[in-house]
Design a protein around this motif. Sequence first.
Motif, short mmCIF file in Angstrom:
data_model
loop_
_atom_site.label_atom_id
_atom_site.label_comp_id
_atom_site.label_asym_id
_atom_site.label_seq_id
_atom_site.Cartn_x
_atom_site.Cartn_y
_atom_site.Cartn_z
N VAL A 15 0.85 -1.20 0.00
CA VAL A 15 0.00 0.00 0.00
C VAL A 15 0.88 1.25 0.00
N LEU A 16 1.90 1.24 0.86
CA LEU A 16 2.79 2.41 0.91
C LEU A 16 3.49 2.63 -0.44
N ALA A 17 3.85 1.51 -1.09
CA ALA A 17 4.56 1.63 -2.37
C ALA A 17 3.67 2.26 -3.43
N VAL A 18 2.40 1.85 -3.43
CA VAL A 18 1.47 2.43 -4.41
C VAL A 18 1.33 3.92 -4.15
N LEU A 19 1.16 4.29 -2.89
CA LEU A 19 1.01 5.72 -2.56
C LEU A 19 2.28 6.49 -2.94
N TYR A 20 3.43 5.89 -2.62
CA TYR A 20 4.70 6.55 -2.93
C TYR A 20 4.83 6.75 -4.44
N GLY A 21 4.51 5.67 -5.20
CA GLY A 21 4.63 5.74 -6.65
C GLY A 21 3.74 6.83 -7.24
N ILE A 22 2.55 6.98 -6.67
CA ILE A 22 1.62 7.96 -7.21
C ILE A 22 2.03 9.38 -6.82
N TYR A 23 2.32 9.58 -5.53
CA TYR A 23 2.52 10.96 -5.06
C TYR A 23 3.97 11.41 -5.08
N LEU A 24 4.89 10.47 -4.98
CA LEU A 24 6.30 10.89 -4.93
C LEU A 24 7.08 10.25 -6.07
N GLY A 25 6.34 9.99 -7.18
CA GLY A 25 6.93 9.28 -8.32
C GLY A 25 8.27 9.82 -8.78
N GLU A 26 8.43 11.16 -8.71
CA GLU A 26 9.69 11.73 -9.24
C GLU A 26 10.88 11.44 -8.31
N HIS A 27 10.56 11.05 -7.06
CA HIS A 27 11.66 10.71 -6.13
C HIS A 27 11.81 9.21 -5.98
N VAL A 28 11.41 8.47 -7.02
CA VAL A 28 11.38 7.02 -6.87
C VAL A 28 12.78 6.43 -6.70
N ASN A 29 13.79 7.17 -7.21
CA ASN A 29 15.16 6.66 -7.08
C ASN A 29 15.61 6.51 -5.63
N LEU A 30 14.98 7.29 -4.77
CA LEU A 30 15.35 7.22 -3.36
C LEU A 30 15.03 5.85 -2.76
N VAL A 31 14.02 5.16 -3.35
CA VAL A 31 13.63 3.88 -2.75
C VAL A 31 13.83 2.69 -3.70
N ALA A 32 14.04 2.98 -4.99
CA ALA A 32 14.12 1.89 -5.97
C ALA A 32 15.26 0.92 -5.64
N TRP A 33 16.34 1.42 -5.04
CA TRP A 33 17.48 0.56 -4.73
C TRP A 33 17.09 -0.61 -3.83
N MET A 34 16.07 -0.41 -3.01
CA MET A 34 15.69 -1.49 -2.09
C MET A 34 15.22 -2.71 -2.87
N GLY A 35 14.47 -2.46 -3.95
CA GLY A 35 14.00 -3.55 -4.78
C GLY A 35 15.17 -4.25 -5.45
N ASP A 36 16.11 -3.42 -5.90
CA ASP A 36 17.30 -3.94 -6.57
C ASP A 36 18.10 -4.85 -5.66
N VAL A 37 18.32 -4.37 -4.44
CA VAL A 37 19.11 -5.14 -3.47
C VAL A 37 18.41 -6.47 -3.18
N LYS A 199 7.53 0.58 -10.23
CA LYS A 199 6.60 0.17 -11.28
C LYS A 199 5.43 1.15 -11.39
N ILE A 200 4.92 1.55 -10.26
CA ILE A 200 3.78 2.49 -10.26
C ILE A 200 4.24 3.82 -10.84
N ALA A 201 5.42 4.27 -10.41
CA ALA A 201 5.89 5.57 -10.87
C ALA A 201 6.10 5.60 -12.38
N GLU A 202 6.45 4.45 -12.95
CA GLU A 202 6.74 4.43 -14.40
C GLU A 202 5.51 4.23 -15.26
N GLN A 203 4.37 3.97 -14.64
CA GLN A 203 3.17 3.64 -15.43
C GLN A 203 2.34 4.87 -15.76
N ASP A 204 2.92 5.89 -16.39
CA ASP A 204 2.10 7.07 -16.64
C ASP A 204 1.08 6.83 -17.75
N ASN A 205 1.39 5.89 -18.66
CA ASN A 205 0.44 5.69 -19.75
C ASN A 205 -0.47 4.48 -19.52
#
Length: 403
Positions: A15-37, A199-205
Amino acid sequence: MKKFALHWQILVALVLAVLYGIYLGEHVNLVAWMGDVFLRALKMIIIPLVLSSIISGVANIGSAENLGRLGIKTILYYISTSTLAILTGLVLVNIFKPGAGADLNLIESVDLGLASDSLGATLIKIIPENIFSAFSENTQMLSVILFSILFGFFITRVPERAGGLLTDFFNAVFEVMMKLTLFIIKFTPFGIFGLVAIKIAEQDNLMALLHGMGLYIMVVLLGLAIHAGVILPLILKFIGRIHPIRHLKAMQTPLITAFSTSSSNATLPLTMEAIEMNAGVSGKISSFTLPLGATINMDGTALYECVAVMFIAQAYGVELSFIQQMIVVITALLASIGAAGIPMAGLVMITIVLTAVGLPLEGVGLILAVDRLLDMFRTSVNVWSDSCGAVVIAKSEGEILKV
Ligand code: ASP
């Protein structure tokens, strides 16, 4: 106080990820590394986990007769459920005809970068020229499995002392790998948070896609839902005598992980942990059926291959005869067996099915845009089906389970 259970942590993370992706999409790099790790950590353990689990599993199964029985039973089960999935897809795609009138202008150019081999060549390549290069490629899982089965089997064929030593050794490695898996699993909520937020942040279309490809998406999702929500639970209930809802609860963490990673292979460590700890399947059965399942049993992918190819045929206005549709069924089954458990592997394999019925390969361009989205769903069905297979087979071997 009771600890906050892992599946709740994961749900909150989602739930937090969806909210983050929608509202803070431009700062997604701050958290994307966690998925990578998290993904890298899972991939890190796949090869040693599969190797040690299959070798110790096969060595503990013991006789050639037991191994043969379990092997044939497992493979027959997997092929049957994948075929059921394909037939479900075939019926739906013939009823809804999502491709009729689809806009061919949607075709994107594709470079799949991979000429698919013929069936014979693919089979031959299961035997690796160099087992160490197979270890370093995560698309060569079948080679790793073949080598591990042979190695485990021949451990039982050497004199007592050496055989016992090796069995103990691989049992011990497997135990350590499972402990390591448990450690990584603790971080699942963070991993899923990072993976989903990006994923949410990148889904603008997304909306445009849903609009243009709506019916196709719906047919794939409906097929997956029927297979995962009706057919497999019926098999659990009537063949395995297993409670489907209890089994679903046991499998929550791997299912959400499959959805977020789109990779059966990356999810495998979590599937094994859940099947052993929550469902109560013995290591002997789970360590044989699950790695094999993650590689060859892909019900979601099989259904997807069939629906996608029929969709492409409909879009090109090609009417496929009954025989041709049967060829689609058979090649979709083979393609799902051959697809690696990594993201978008199913898309590449569609070329095999297209070639078999003489459809243009560019047709893949039609479905490219929505493939990644559908991959999340079909991978979850793949993992769900593996887990159902493991419990049904464990039951048929007389095991007493917790589900
Ligand atoms: N991503 C799927 C899996 O790992 C394979 C596919 O692309 O269909 O199970």
